[in-house]
Design a protein around this motif. Structure first.
Motif, mmCIF file in Angstrom:
data_model
loop_
_atom_site.group_PDB
_atom_site.id
_atom_site.type_symbol
_atom_site.label_atom_id
_atom_site.label_comp_id
_atom_site.label_asym_id
_atom_site.label_seq_id
_atom_site.Cartn_x
_atom_site.Cartn_y
_atom_site.Cartn_z
ATOM 1 N N ILE A 177 0.910 -1.154 -0.014
ATOM 2 C CA ILE A 177 -0.009 0.003 -0.106
ATOM 3 C C ILE A 177 0.808 1.132 -0.205
ATOM 4 O O ILE A 177 0.617 2.126 -0.724
ATOM 5 N N THR A 178 1.907 1.133 0.700
ATOM 6 C CA THR A 178 3.065 2.362 0.723
ATOM 7 C C THR A 178 3.604 2.678 -0.509
ATOM 8 O O THR A 178 3.815 3.560 -1.180
ATOM 9 N N GLY A 179 4.092 1.425 -1.017
ATOM 10 C CA GLY A 179 4.680 1.649 -2.510
ATOM 11 C C GLY A 179 3.900 2.068 -3.460
ATOM 12 O O GLY A 179 4.232 3.217 -4.241
ATOM 13 N N LEU A 180 2.757 1.574 -3.613
ATOM 14 C CA LEU A 180 1.825 1.945 -4.778
ATOM 15 C C LEU A 180 1.206 3.357 -4.322
ATOM 16 O O LEU A 180 0.821 4.336 -5.398
ATOM 17 N N GLY A 181 0.803 3.551 -3.116
ATOM 18 C CA GLY A 181 0.219 4.946 -2.755
ATOM 19 C C GLY A 181 1.124 6.063 -3.047
ATOM 20 O O GLY A 181 0.530 7.161 -3.272
ATOM 21 N N ASN A 182 2.432 5.730 -2.966
ATOM 22 C CA ASN A 182 3.279 7.071 -3.452
ATOM 23 C C ASN A 182 3.723 7.114 -4.841
ATOM 24 O O ASN A 182 4.653 7.812 -5.186
ATOM 25 N N ILE A 183 3.123 6.383 -5.667
ATOM 26 C CA ILE A 183 3.127 6.373 -7.124
ATOM 27 C C ILE A 183 2.113 7.203 -7.859
ATOM 28 O O ILE A 183 0.915 6.781 -7.503
ATOM 29 N N VAL A 235 -5.221 -3.568 -5.239
ATOM 30 C CA VAL A 235 -6.251 -2.408 -5.673
ATOM 31 C C VAL A 235 -6.328 -1.285 -4.821
ATOM 32 O O VAL A 235 -6.323 -0.208 -5.423
ATOM 33 N N PHE A 236 -6.138 -1.713 -3.491
ATOM 34 C CA PHE A 236 -6.293 -0.419 -2.736
ATOM 35 C C PHE A 236 -5.317 0.495 -2.806
ATOM 36 O O PHE A 236 -5.440 1.662 -2.690
ATOM 37 N N GLY A 237 -3.851 -0.003 -3.023
ATOM 38 C CA GLY A 237 -2.894 0.945 -3.228
ATOM 39 C C GLY A 237 -2.883 1.631 -4.687
ATOM 40 O O GLY A 237 -2.528 2.840 -4.523
ATOM 41 N N VAL A 238 -3.366 0.974 -5.589
ATOM 42 C CA VAL A 238 -3.727 1.793 -6.828
ATOM 43 C C VAL A 238 -4.771 2.785 -6.850
ATOM 44 O O VAL A 238 -4.546 3.854 -7.508
ATOM 45 N N MET A 239 -5.788 2.401 -6.062
ATOM 46 C CA MET A 239 -6.744 3.630 -5.949
ATOM 47 C C MET A 239 -6.674 4.681 -5.030
ATOM 48 O O MET A 239 -6.612 5.709 -5.476
ATOM 49 N N LEU A 240 -5.396 4.206 -4.092
ATOM 50 C CA LEU A 240 -5.100 5.495 -3.259
ATOM 51 C C LEU A 240 -4.077 6.349 -4.053
ATOM 52 O O LEU A 240 -3.929 7.473 -3.750
ATOM 53 N N SER A 241 -3.190 5.745 -4.930
ATOM 54 C CA SER A 241 -2.315 6.485 -5.838
ATOM 55 C C SER A 241 -2.922 7.647 -6.540
ATOM 56 O O SER A 241 -2.575 8.651 -6.906
ATOM 57 N N GLN A 242 -4.412 7.177 -6.998
ATOM 58 C CA GLN A 242 -5.058 8.120 -7.877
ATOM 59 C C GLN A 242 -5.699 9.143 -7.179
ATOM 60 O O GLN A 242 -6.236 10.212 -7.549
ATOM 61 N N LEU A 243 -5.664 9.249 -5.656
ATOM 62 C CA LEU A 243 -6.344 10.304 -4.800
ATOM 63 C C LEU A 243 -5.315 11.561 -4.747
ATOM 64 O O LEU A 243 -5.965 12.794 -4.332
ATOM 65 N N GLY A 244 -3.988 11.427 -4.910
ATOM 66 C CA GLY A 244 -3.104 12.233 -4.967
ATOM 67 C C GLY A 244 -3.073 12.790 -3.320
ATOM 68 O O GLY A 244 -2.937 11.923 -2.392
ATOM 69 N N HIS A 245 -3.061 14.133 -3.173
ATOM 70 C CA HIS A 245 -3.204 14.660 -1.922
ATOM 71 C C HIS A 245 -4.317 14.350 -0.743
ATOM 72 O O HIS A 245 -4.196 14.451 0.230
ATOM 73 N N ARG A 246 -5.374 14.303 -1.447
ATOM 74 C CA ARG A 246 -6.574 13.664 -0.540
ATOM 75 C C ARG A 246 -6.198 12.176 0.218
ATOM 76 O O ARG A 246 -6.848 11.964 1.052
ATOM 77 N N GLY A 247 -5.362 11.439 -0.507
ATOM 78 C CA GLY A 247 -5.111 10.163 0.323
ATOM 79 C C GLY A 247 -3.731 10.277 0.984
ATOM 80 O O GLY A 247 -3.472 9.234 1.543
ATOM 81 N N SER A 248 -3.140 11.599 1.248
ATOM 82 C CA SER A 248 -1.758 11.535 1.848
ATOM 83 C C SER A 248 -2.186 11.081 3.364
ATOM 84 O O SER A 248 -1.040 10.548 3.979
ATOM 85 N N ALA A 249 -3.243 11.171 4.135
ATOM 86 C CA ALA A 249 -3.298 10.785 5.540
ATOM 87 C C ALA A 249 -3.344 9.401 5.536
ATOM 88 O O ALA A 249 -2.520 8.752 6.508
ATOM 89 N N VAL A 250 -3.961 8.782 4.662
ATOM 90 C CA VAL A 250 -3.861 7.190 4.518
ATOM 91 C C VAL A 250 -2.587 6.706 4.281
ATOM 92 O O VAL A 250 -2.183 5.768 4.753
ATOM 93 N N THR A 251 -2.020 7.199 3.245
ATOM 94 C CA THR A 251 -0.509 6.951 3.174
ATOM 95 C C THR A 251 0.382 6.952 4.081
ATOM 96 O O THR A 251 1.460 6.132 4.580
ATOM 97 N N GLN A 252 0.187 8.248 5.039
ATOM 98 C CA GLN A 252 1.198 8.338 5.973
ATOM 99 C C GLN A 252 1.063 7.215 6.891
ATOM 100 O O GLN A 252 1.984 6.863 7.788
ATOM 101 N N PHE A 253 -0.403 6.789 7.194
ATOM 102 C CA PHE A 253 -0.649 5.824 8.261
ATOM 103 C C PHE A 253 -0.018 4.518 7.936
ATOM 104 O O PHE A 253 0.819 3.749 8.806
ATOM 105 N N PHE A 254 -0.127 4.223 6.871
ATOM 106 C CA PHE A 254 0.644 2.878 6.386
ATOM 107 C C PHE A 254 1.908 2.817 6.298
ATOM 108 O O PHE A 254 2.656 1.969 6.460
#
Length: 473
Positions: free
Chosen positions: A67-73, A209-228
């Motif tokens: 999730i961290t790897g995909l979320g930061n792409i 799937v969760f990580g790919v969707m998170l990466s498409q949120l941009g700054h809106r998903g930063s809190a979730v990315t920071q948590f993981f």
């Protein structure tokens, strides 16, 4: 000065090598004294604790890393990384299956035994192969993601007793001892049940799937990315602490296994079988994979092996790709300098999907059993064995001894007898270690290939990013 610096930077590696050597020597010496089962259990206990600690950290490491790897792409690179890695690993697993098949059909280790048996029916072969595919799909899409962390779907054969009386029949339990004016007959039915063991495929699918969707949120998903990312940092620090216990655990595991096994008693047939499988593993890991890596990247593949030596030694000692995953990630990121956004996606997936060594074992062993029992396999049988070995190697649990479970699945699929399995049990512990080492070596090469063909954009300077940059400090 250079020697002291080398020792300081490779202290854990030196301790690990010494632990393997001491474990082998001490195990052989202690076996001469005929140790009791209690003594062996006591010797293996530190190794058991070491494996438990690693297994405890594997699930949070996989979830947070992917999730961290995909979320930061950002952009379409996340899907590209997953697609490239899956295509590459599928190709290498297929090649591994063909290499194993070529080795066993050329050397024919089972022909050195003068045994024969009647040919068994193949009527259920395709049905069992179908069950393998269906179980694979069921586990890819679990109906409960929480349950997937402790259970996975598996098709089993259930034996039921049936009492026949006249024109009617009634089902009875197996432990029933009553029979009234009738005869008992048994039927075997297939049933899909949930068995103990993490459904790694289901967890991987959800996290990807969760990580790919998170990466498409941009700054809106930063809190979730920071948590993981925080979970990933803590998990990696815990793993570093556990790894200093690894020399003792590794020495314990090898010493205990050497006290239990004696390869010298296996005879000519099993010796040739060992040579057959080692030949297949060597050709795949030292010739085919390096050649493919060089063609695709134009980099020296053996340099990757040298820098990944701590991970390869851990894989050999623990006989588990999952247990070696933390060390593999550390080698790839710190020694090979691969972008962590790539390694933390590919390596957790590769620890489950990329099982080249297991694919070689799963095709050599059943053909050996057929040769040992004097069974002439048809072309259809060979294709069935190869396809089942390839499918069962995808998504198999990356834990010690799982290759033998794969063998039982392939034997059931093709309808081969279990005569000769006792020979393989005596050396399964050794060959499983070599197979796992090949699996991890292939994982390290996959990361380099995908990194070569993936141009990642600069990291998004979101609030989560400072933690990602310093997560291994």
């Amino acid at each position: 000065m250079k020697v002291s610096e080398f020792i300081q930077h490779n202290l854990l590696l030196i301790f690990t090598i010494l632990a393997i050597v001491l474990g082998l020597v001490a195990g052989i010496v202690c076996r001469l004294f005929g140790p009791s089962s209690d003594t062996v259990q006591l010797v293996q206990f530190p190794g058991e604790l070491f494996l438990c600690m690693l297994k405890m950290l594997v699930l949070p490491l996989i979830v947070s890393s992917i999730i961290t790897g995909l979320g930061n792409i950002t952009g379409s690179c996340a899907g590209r990384i997953c697609a490239l890695s899956m295509v590459y690993t599928a190709c290498t697993s297929l090649v591994a299956t063909l290499i194993g098949l070529t080795s066993v059909l050329t050397i024919q280790p089972g022909k050195y035994s003068k045994s024969s048996t009647n040919r068994l029916s193949q009527n259920d072969a395709m049905a069992s192969a179908k069950d393998v595919v269906f179980d694979l799909l069921r586990n890819i899409v679990p109906d409960n993601i929480v349950a997937a962390t402790i259970q996975h779907a598996s098709t089993v054969l259930v034996k039921e007793e049936r009492m026949e009386s006249g024109g009617s029949s009634s089902y009875m339990k197996e432990d029933s001892s009553m029979e009234v004016n009738g005869t008992n007959s048994s039927i075997v039915a297939k049933k899909t049940v949930m068995v103990d063991g993490t459904n790694i495929l289901g967890v991987l699918t959800y996290c990807i799937v969760f990580g790919v969707m998170l990466s498409q949120l941009g700054h809106r998903g930063s809190a979730v990315t920071q948590f993981f990312t925080g979970i990933n940092i803590v998990t990696l620090k815990m793993i570093k602490l556990v790894m200093w216990f690894s020399p003792l655990g590794i020495m314990s595991l090898i010493m205990g296994q050497m006290m239990l096994s004696d390869i010298m008693e296996t005879g000519q047939t099993i010796s040739i079988y060992i040579a057959t499988e080692l030949a297949g593993l060597a050709v795949h890991s030292l010739v085919v994979l390096p050649a493919l890596h060089f063609v695709l990247t134009r980099h020296n593949p053996y340099t990757v092996y040298i820098k990944s030596l701590p991970a390869l030694l851990t894989a050999f000692a623990t006989s588990s790709s999952a247990a070696a995953l933390p060390v593999t990630m550390q080698c790839v990121e710190e020694r090979l300098h691969i972008d962590r956004r790539i390694s933390r996606v590919i390596l957790p997936v590769g620890a489950t999907v990329n099982m080249d060594g297991a694919a070689i074992y799963a095709v050599i062993a059943p053909v050996f059993i057929a040769q040992y029992n004097g069974i002439n396999l048809s072309l259809g049988d060979v294709i069935t064995i190869s396809s089942t070995a390839f499918l069962s190697s995808i998504g198999i649990a990356s834990v010690p001894g799982v290759g033998f479970a794969m063998l039982m699945l392939v034997l059931q699929t093709v309808g081969l007898p279990d005569r000769g399995l006792a020979l393989l049990v005596t050396i399964d512990w050794l060959l499983d270690r070599f197979s796992t080492t090949v699996n991890v070596a292939s994982d390290c090469l996959v990361v380099g290939v995908v990194s070569r063909y993936t141009n990642l954009p600069p990291r998004d300077p979101s609030p989560a990013q400072p933690m990602l940059e310093n997560d291994l400090v």
